[in-house]
Enzyme design. Structure first.
Site, mmCIF file in Angstrom:
data_model
loop_
_atom_site.group_PDB
_atom_site.id
_atom_site.type_symbol
_atom_site.label_atom_id
_atom_site.label_comp_id
_atom_site.label_asym_id
_atom_site.label_seq_id
_atom_site.Cartn_x
_atom_site.Cartn_y
_atom_site.Cartn_z
ATOM 1 N N CYS A 49 1.060 -1.133 -0.378
ATOM 2 C CA CYS A 49 0.258 -0.056 -0.045
ATOM 3 C C CYS A 49 1.498 1.458 0.503
ATOM 4 O O CYS A 49 0.455 2.412 -0.420
ATOM 5 C CB CYS A 49 -0.721 -0.149 1.136
ATOM 6 S SG CYS A 49 -1.728 -1.726 1.655
ATOM 7 N N HIS A 105 -3.104 7.239 3.116
ATOM 8 C CA HIS A 105 -4.035 5.915 2.581
ATOM 9 C C HIS A 105 -4.513 5.666 3.154
ATOM 10 O O HIS A 105 -4.844 6.089 4.365
ATOM 11 C CB HIS A 105 -2.366 4.959 2.935
ATOM 12 C CG HIS A 105 -2.544 3.402 2.245
ATOM 13 N ND1 HIS A 105 -3.351 3.055 1.109
ATOM 14 C CD2 HIS A 105 -3.072 2.453 3.156
ATOM 15 C CE1 HIS A 105 -4.059 1.315 1.654
ATOM 16 N NE2 HIS A 105 -3.763 1.061 2.646
ATOM 17 N N ASN A 114 -10.313 0.295 1.272
ATOM 18 C CA ASN A 114 -8.862 -0.057 0.890
ATOM 19 C C ASN A 114 -8.526 -0.149 -0.605
ATOM 20 O O ASN A 114 -9.064 -1.370 -0.911
ATOM 21 C CB ASN A 114 -8.386 -0.414 2.208
ATOM 22 C CG ASN A 114 -7.219 -0.683 2.345
ATOM 23 O OD1 ASN A 114 -6.501 -0.888 1.166
ATOM 24 N ND2 ASN A 114 -6.365 -1.213 3.370
HETATM 25 O O1 UT7 Z 1 -4.034 -1.765 4.054
HETATM 26 C C1 UT7 Z 1 -2.630 -2.151 4.918
HETATM 27 C C2 UT7 Z 1 -2.792 -1.348 6.598
HETATM 28 N N1 UT7 Z 1 -4.225 -1.858 7.305
HETATM 29 C C3 UT7 Z 1 -4.652 -1.182 7.680
HETATM 30 O O2 UT7 Z 1 -4.093 -0.193 7.823
HETATM 31 C C4 UT7 Z 1 -6.183 -2.228 8.536
HETATM 32 C C5 UT7 Z 1 -5.652 -2.233 10.143
HETATM 33 N N2 UT7 Z 1 -6.789 -2.476 11.344
HETATM 34 C C6 UT7 Z 1 -7.591 -1.988 11.091
HETATM 35 O O3 UT7 Z 1 -8.318 -1.202 10.448
HETATM 36 C C7 UT7 Z 1 -8.454 -3.211 12.395
HETATM 37 O O4 UT7 Z 1 -7.686 -3.496 13.002
HETATM 38 C C8 UT7 Z 1 -10.149 -3.790 11.136
HETATM 39 C C9 UT7 Z 1 -10.702 -3.042 11.451
HETATM 40 C C10 UT7 Z 1 -9.434 -4.882 10.633
HETATM 41 C C11 UT7 Z 1 -10.267 -4.533 13.020
HETATM 42 O O5 UT7 Z 1 -10.904 -3.609 13.741
HETATM 43 P P1 UT7 Z 1 -11.190 -3.325 15.140
HETATM 44 O O6 UT7 Z 1 -11.524 -2.753 15.995
HETATM 45 O O7 UT7 Z 1 -9.296 -3.597 16.077
HETATM 46 O O8 UT7 Z 1 -11.846 -4.773 15.448
HETATM 47 P P2 UT7 Z 1 -11.174 -6.153 16.424
HETATM 48 O O9 UT7 Z 1 -10.242 -7.035 15.562
HETATM 49 O O10 UT7 Z 1 -10.879 -5.757 17.372
HETATM 50 O O11 UT7 Z 1 -12.823 -7.327 16.707
HETATM 51 C C12 UT7 Z 1 -13.152 -6.576 17.772
HETATM 52 C C13 UT7 Z 1 -14.915 -7.778 17.010
HETATM 53 C C14 UT7 Z 1 -13.885 -9.166 17.054
HETATM 54 O O12 UT7 Z 1 -15.275 -10.102 18.136
HETATM 55 P P3 UT7 Z 1 -14.809 -10.480 19.267
HETATM 56 O O13 UT7 Z 1 -13.660 -11.429 19.387
HETATM 57 O O14 UT7 Z 1 -14.755 -8.903 20.022
HETATM 58 O O15 UT7 Z 1 -16.092 -11.082 19.686
HETATM 59 C C15 UT7 Z 1 -13.897 -9.569 15.806
HETATM 60 O O16 UT7 Z 1 -14.496 -10.805 15.683
HETATM 61 O O17 UT7 Z 1 -14.976 -7.498 15.856
HETATM 62 C C16 UT7 Z 1 -15.004 -8.850 15.486
HETATM 63 N N3 UT7 Z 1 -15.423 -8.355 13.454
HETATM 64 C C17 UT7 Z 1 -16.096 -8.198 13.111
HETATM 65 N N4 UT7 Z 1 -17.917 -7.976 13.647
HETATM 66 C C18 UT7 Z 1 -18.507 -7.515 12.727
HETATM 67 C C19 UT7 Z 1 -13.597 -8.768 13.402
HETATM 68 N N5 UT7 Z 1 -14.506 -8.215 11.952
HETATM 69 C C20 UT7 Z 1 -15.619 -7.879 11.750
HETATM 70 C C21 UT7 Z 1 -17.030 -7.519 11.007
HETATM 71 N N6 UT7 Z 1 -18.400 -7.542 11.221
HETATM 72 N N7 UT7 Z 1 -16.718 -7.306 9.310
#
Ligand code: UT7
Length: 331
Positions: free
Chosen positions: A115, A254, A284
């Site tokens: 990216c 980005h 993204n």
């Molecule tokens: O371009 C390259 C660089 N990429 C990035 O910069 C991405 C960086 N990371 C992020 O943007 C975030 O970490 C994510 C968007 C990927 C995840 O967001 P988050 O707020 O950090 O969520 P999390 O991973 O802490 O997950 C929270 C909860 C989890 O459930 P539990 O374990 O709390 O029950 C996940 O399973 O959200 C759940 N979850 C979802 N729920 C509904 C993860 N994805 C989804 C989803 N829909 N799509």
């Protein structure tokens, strides 16, 4: 002899027609429109349809950039395609784009910095042009991310979209253009964001095995890395340029997550309005996201000649990069 000024002289973009909304994804994985909007800022993304390929998008974006620069395709002497989702490993997507554009005078290669590719490409093009060996470089950020996502993994498949955007970089009025860049990498974080079973790492236990070549990400750690590295590379860029943060009109980051860019804005002590965001419409789009945002700004008339802007990228590798640009192009 003073170094010649080089900058963006043309800009174009090309997006697949197919729009996939968050609501559409509710029937693909266990997710909700509300979760995706709140946690990322994404509302919809574009997806390449069967029969359409990355080089089709790249070539169209390239043609539009060339016409916006008011030059002919024969005047392009190099094509660089920044992509983390190439059409093929061989030949480069840049060669496929060159053929589709009929850019027969251009050398062509792909730049793989995930990216961050567009910010690396700006610096590389600037160095090549400043040395006098080239006149017009076409830098394209192009991604077919949806061809590499695991459509059963809700933590990644909702994030990505496809698209391409291109800039022509050439000589500009003295004092305008690309002022400086700050690039970096840390391979120690290579396993945080990867397509593990791809390239020559593919191993077949037995012939006929289906190979999973999809994006795997440790979202939380990549999030923390991004919030740390955006302010760090911007500070380093400003230090080496002797420019103050207050002099910057817009920062074009980005587009990976609205919460990342807004947290970085908070760390830098600047208003959210300075951090450009278009993630709601495209998700993204990897190396295409910064030029796509620049294209939107130029077309909306939000960039004035002489404005100081910063582009900042981060991604797999881990890699990061930023460019300080005194805007030269106006529609
Ligand atoms: O371009 C390259 C660089 N990429 C990035 O910069 C991405 C960086 N990371 C992020 O943007 C975030 O970490 C994510 C968007 C990927 C995840 O967001 P988050 O707020 O950090 O969520 P999390 O991973 O802490 O997950 C929270 C909860 C989890 O459930 P539990 O374990 O709390 O029950 C996940 O399973 O959200 C759940 N979850 C979802 N729920 C509904 C993860 N994805 C989804 C989803 N829909 N799509």
């Amino acid at each position: 002899m003073s170094k010649k000024s080089v900058g963006i002289t043309g800009i174009g973009a090309s997006l697949p027609k197919k729009i996939v909304t968050n609501k559409d994804l509710e029937s693909v994985v266990d997710t909700t429109d509300e979760w995706i909007r709140k946690r990322t800022g994404i509302e919809e993304r574009r997806v390449l349809e069967v029969g359409q390929n990355l080089s089709d998008l790249g070539a169209q974006a390239g043609k539009d950039a060339i016409s916006s620069a008011n030059i002919s395709v024969d005047e392009i002497d190099m094509i660089i395609v920044a992509t983390g989702s190439p059409e093929l490993i061989w030949p480069s997507t840049a060669c496929l784009v060159q053929q589709k554009m009929g850019a027969n005078s251009a050398a062509a290669f792909d730049l793989q910095a995930a990216c961050t590719g567009f910010t690396y490409g700006i610096d590389i093009a600037c160095q090549l042009l400043s040395s006098g060996g080239y006149k017009n470089i076409l830098l394209i950020g192009a991604e077919a991310m949806t061809r590499y996502v695991d459509w059963s993994d809700r933590s990644t498949c909702v994030l990505f979209g496809d698209g391409a955007a291109a800039v022509v970089i050439g000589e500009v009025e003295e004092g305008l253009g690309i002022i400086s860049s700050d690039l970096g990498a840390d391979g120690n974080g290579s396993d945080l964001l990867e397509i593990p079973n791809s390239g020559s790492a593919i191993t077949h236990d037995k012939l006929g095995d289906v190979i999973d070549q999809t994006i795997k990400m440790n979202g939380a750690d990549v999030f923390k890395f991004a919030v740390r590295v955006i302010p760090a590379t911007i500070e380093s860029l400003l230090n080496k340029s002797g420019v103050m943060l207050e002099d910057i009109s817009l920062i074009v980051p980005h587009q990976a997550n609205k919460r990342i860019t807004y947290s970085a804005a908070e760390k830098l002590g600047i208003s959210k309005e300075v951090m450009v965001s278009n993630i709601s419409k495209y998700g993204n789009t990897g190396a295409a996201s910064i030029p796509l945002a620049l294209f939107g700004l130029e077309n909306e008339g939000r960039l004035e000649k002489g404005d100081l802007i910063i582009t900042v990228g981060f991604g797999a590798g881990l890699t990061w990069g930023s460019n300080l640009i005194k805007w030269s192009k106006t529609s």
